[in-house]
Design a protein around this motif. Structure first.
Motif, mmCIF file in Angstrom:
data_model
loop_
_atom_site.group_PDB
_atom_site.id
_atom_site.type_symbol
_atom_site.label_atom_id
_atom_site.label_comp_id
_atom_site.label_asym_id
_atom_site.label_seq_id
_atom_site.Cartn_x
_atom_site.Cartn_y
_atom_site.Cartn_z
ATOM 1 N N SER A 276 0.801 -1.229 0.085
ATOM 2 C CA SER A 276 -0.065 0.124 0.038
ATOM 3 C C SER A 276 0.821 1.272 0.074
ATOM 4 O O SER A 276 0.488 2.474 -0.134
ATOM 5 C CB SER A 276 -0.994 0.145 1.222
ATOM 6 N N GLU A 305 -6.208 5.718 7.583
ATOM 7 C CA GLU A 305 -7.017 4.251 7.453
ATOM 8 C C GLU A 305 -7.302 3.869 6.157
ATOM 9 O O GLU A 305 -7.972 4.492 5.500
ATOM 10 C CB GLU A 305 -8.270 4.654 8.392
ATOM 11 N N ARG A 306 -7.076 2.505 5.790
ATOM 12 C CA ARG A 306 -7.243 2.167 4.582
ATOM 13 C C ARG A 306 -7.460 0.544 4.553
ATOM 14 O O ARG A 306 -7.102 0.035 5.640
ATOM 15 C CB ARG A 306 -5.983 2.406 3.559
ATOM 16 N N GLU A 307 -7.824 0.199 3.447
ATOM 17 C CA GLU A 307 -8.214 -1.383 3.328
ATOM 18 C C GLU A 307 -6.938 -2.119 2.952
ATOM 19 O O GLU A 307 -6.068 -1.358 2.078
ATOM 20 C CB GLU A 307 -9.195 -1.641 2.310
ATOM 21 N N LYS A 309 -5.432 -5.547 1.056
ATOM 22 C CA LYS A 309 -5.942 -6.458 0.119
ATOM 23 C C LYS A 309 -5.897 -7.740 1.136
ATOM 24 O O LYS A 309 -5.120 -8.256 1.652
ATOM 25 C CB LYS A 309 -5.343 -6.568 -1.126
ATOM 26 N N ARG A 312 -9.839 -7.779 6.379
ATOM 27 C CA ARG A 312 -11.165 -7.164 6.582
ATOM 28 C C ARG A 312 -10.989 -5.868 7.361
ATOM 29 O O ARG A 312 -9.993 -5.980 8.182
ATOM 30 C CB ARG A 312 -12.111 -8.247 7.276
ATOM 31 N N LEU A 314 -10.752 -1.681 8.069
ATOM 32 C CA LEU A 314 -9.874 -0.619 7.995
ATOM 33 C C LEU A 314 -8.704 -0.484 8.879
ATOM 34 O O LEU A 314 -8.842 -1.086 9.998
ATOM 35 C CB LEU A 314 -10.335 0.881 8.031
ATOM 36 N N HIS A 315 -7.556 -0.470 8.579
ATOM 37 C CA HIS A 315 -6.247 -0.518 9.267
ATOM 38 C C HIS A 315 -5.552 0.733 9.228
ATOM 39 O O HIS A 315 -5.170 1.419 8.232
ATOM 40 C CB HIS A 315 -5.266 -1.706 8.755
#
Length: 329
Positions: A276, A305-307, A309, A312, A314-315
């Motif tokens: 990412s 905060e993003r997904e 791949k 599950r 947001l991180h």
């Protein structure tokens, strides 16, 4: 004729009994409910934690002496059947007898009727991780584990705490075409050799090369961050014609070691964090940032905060902007 699925009190009770026996390391009570036929499969929370057939039966019959029993706290079980097939979901909080730590666990079982008796044919165990960050108590615990590890054992054992770092060359396929296979192979070999040296100088170990990237482990978040900054600085010195740039991702937490490799959710997330990142960027998990939060040597920005791949939710990740020399003692 199609049959409807229905709630099964019998399978609900069998599930509760089997989980309780498993957590108490009660070998015969565990294996007595398993199918005697193949396939019999167990799938655990770690990447390569898959057991089958006799290997699985023996592991339940002779649990490791290092495995402590656990106490079940709150639980929720539901089970269903359709003809000669059944399935169940068990969720509960488990308190480890030695440490007193409480952990949420989930177990899914698939049943078949064998000789008129319900038996388990498939087991799936997981540990939920919503990655919502770490509170002060959690941070203190993680720091204490790091300190204990660095004093007593320089290499993470079967399970332990580590900072995992992934590196990845941006647009490597295009660069290969532009400079040619021979020159690119030489450049990557030099890059990986220098990466290994930087990792070692910072107290880590290069776990493996990944074509044009690498995976490394460190005892401390600080060591991983310093190595990442040094690797980014060194990349610019490689003379391969077009400029080479790296993405680097770091996550800190509990890992599982098998042979000379590491597995688990932390490893997976570290790889996704690296993927990412922008070119020339180092992105880190919130846990990694918090572990060096009291040090003035590190500067972070861009909380995002993003997904990630395949994972599950947001991180939250941060960009590492600057690494200064270590704070004076």
């Amino acid at each position: 004729m199609q049959m409807d699925s229905s709630y099964s009190p019998e399978l609900t009770a069998l599930t509760d009994r089997w989980v309780e026996a498993t957590l108490k390391n009660s070998g015969k009570n565990v294996t007595g409910l398993l199918t005697q036929l193949d396939p019999l499969i167990f799938c655990g929370p770690s990447v390569q934690e898959i057991w089958e057939g006799e290997d699985l039966r023996r592991s339940y019959e002779n649990p490791s002496k290092n495995m402590s029993s656990s106490r079940i706290l709150e639980t929720r079980t539901k089970a269903f059947c359709n003809g000669d097939t059944g399935w169940s979901l068990w969720e509960g909080d488990i308190q480890k007898s030695k440490s007193g730590d409480v952990q949420r666990a989930r177990i899914t079982l698939v049943f078949v009727i064998e000789g008129g008796i319900w038996r388990i044919q498939h087991i799936h165990s997981s540990i939920p991780d919503n990655d919502e960050g770490i509170d002060e108590d959690g941070l203190r615990e993680l720091t204490a584990l790091f300190q204990a590890r660095s004093k007593h054992n320089p290499v993470v054992g079967e399970t332990g705490i580590a900072a995992i770092m992934f590196t990845d060359v941006v647009d490597s396929s295009a660069l290969t075409v532009e400079v040619g296979d021979v020159k690119w192979t030489a450049a990557i070999s030099r890059h990986l050799l220098e990466t290994d040296g930087i990792v070692r100088r910072n107290g880590g170990q290069l776990v493996k090369s990944l074509g044009d990237g690498s995976m490394a482990s460190f005892q401390t978040a600080e060591s991983a961050l310093r190595a990442a900054q040094a690797i980014q600085a060194r990349v610019s010195s490689l003379n391969v014609g077009p400029s080479m740039s790296l993405r680097i991702g770091i996550r800190t937490g509990v890992v599982v070691e098998t042979g000379n490799d590491f597995f688990g959710t932390v490893v997976n997330k570290a790889a996704r964090i690296a993927a990412s990142a922008a070119p020339n960027e180092i992105r880190v998990s919130d846990a990694t940032r918090l572990l060096v939060n009291g040090m003035t040597s590190f500067r972070f920005s861009d909380p995002t905060e993003r997904e990630l791949k395949g994972i599950r939710g947001l991180h939250q990740t941060f960009r590492l902007d600057r690494v200064d020399p270590p704070d004076p003692e």
